[in-house]
Design an enzyme around this catalytic site. Structure first.
Site, mmCIF file in Angstrom:
data_model
loop_
_atom_site.group_PDB
_atom_site.id
_atom_site.type_symbol
_atom_site.label_atom_id
_atom_site.label_comp_id
_atom_site.label_asym_id
_atom_site.label_seq_id
_atom_site.Cartn_x
_atom_site.Cartn_y
_atom_site.Cartn_z
ATOM 1 N N ASP A 173 43.850 43.768 39.588
ATOM 2 C CA ASP A 173 43.820 42.115 39.667
ATOM 3 C C ASP A 173 44.758 41.461 39.073
ATOM 4 O OD1 ASP A 173 41.364 42.529 41.294
ATOM 5 O OD2 ASP A 173 39.866 42.349 39.436
ATOM 6 N N GLU A 199 45.622 42.538 48.726
ATOM 7 C CA GLU A 199 46.919 42.219 47.933
ATOM 8 C C GLU A 199 47.946 41.536 49.035
ATOM 9 O OE1 GLU A 199 47.859 46.402 49.626
ATOM 10 O OE2 GLU A 199 46.005 45.022 49.324
#
Length: 289
Positions: A173, A199
């Site tokens: 994250d 991502e």
């Protein structure tokens, strides 16, 4: 912050900020009661906003709290050149009006927040997939009308699964947010950037040809490559791969343009990662290979 002003001295007050203090506004926010008593204002003895920041001198002034569920959202400051303008009857009516104003402000904030939640990615603060596709559609239609180029950039983090597996999802994250921050910093004001999930990020560059989009992608790639993220006691380094395609050569609508961008992105992955590839006709069908 003084958000809106109507009347004399408006230009000098709008946008000015001051700290919480013993001025009338500060006391009204804290105590939730209108001030000054009977609406009689003496600028020699009373401070409205701060000692260096006061409204034009006038004999009558009233600061009303804007309350919702006993929480002060702000204040409404009213002034009058008429002496005794804010007597008991007027003050009672104005308190009711202030209550309605406060509820309207609270509702407006709630609507704005709901709109943000509907269009914003929660992790990065960027546009979400739906909002970005809507924005891209507007840009492409405008480009077609004015015969201007639009470029799309897709990029993702190389070997992202390895980052999660090695350092944990918290680290993943942090890296995702880091790339989002880089994209926000590197893009122009007219560019739209969003997270498509996981991502993967997409940037739509208005009035930008392929060379300009590649330049942006390379800046992003270079900055990420030189960035060290710190997570769970580890120093994490990552790279990204990107693909670029430009309207109208690579496609005349969003679906075709995104497919071309994805093909260029796949070519970067296949070519060794940590690179940017511009679409060309030879890449057609590459993403499905």
């Amino acid at each position: 912050e003084i958000c809106a002003v109507s009347g004399a001295g408006a230009d000098d007050l709008v946008g000015r900020r001051f700290c919480h203090n013993a001025g009338l506004v500060g006391m009204v926010v804290e105590n939730h009661h209108p001030l000054p008593y009977r609406g009689q204002y003496d600028p020699k003895r009373q401070v409205v906003f701060s000692k260096r920041l006061n409204p034009p001198s006038m004999p009558s002034l009233l600061v009303l709290p804007l309350l919702v569920h006993e929480k002060a959202l702000g204040t409404l400051v009213l002034g009058s050149s008429q002496r005794g303008a804010f007597g008991d009857d007027a003050r009672t009516t104005l308190e009711v009006l202030a209550s309605h104003v406060a509820v309207s402000l609270a509702n407006a904030r709630m609507v704005k927040r709901l709109e943000e939640l509907a269009t914003t990615d929660g992790l990065t603060g960027l546009l979400n997939k739906r909002a970005l596709i809507d924005t891209a559609g507007h840009m492409i239609r405008s480009a077609e009308r004015f015969e201007k180029p639009v470029s799309v950039l897709v990029c993702d983090i190389d070997h992202f699964k390895k980052v999660n597996d090695t350092y944990g999802h918290d680290a993943g994250d942090i890296v995702i947010k880091g790339l989002g921050t880089i994209l926000k910093r590197q893009k122009r004001d007219t560019d739209a950037v969003g997270r498509f999930g996981g991502e993967e990020f997409v940037v739509v560059c208005e009035e930008t040809d392929s060379a300009g989009a590649i330049l942006l992608a390379e800046r992003v790639r270079t900055e990420l490559e030189g960035t060290t993220f710190h997570a769970n006691g580890h120093a994490v380094r990552c790279t990204c791969s990107g693909g670029v395609a430009t309207f109208p050569v690579a496609g005349r609508d969003w679906d075709a343009l995104f497919k071309a961008t994805d093909e260029a992105h796949y070519a970067s992955k296949r070519g060794g990662r940590n690179r940017v590839t511009a679409w060309n006709p030879r890449l057609s069908g590459a993403s499905a290979a």
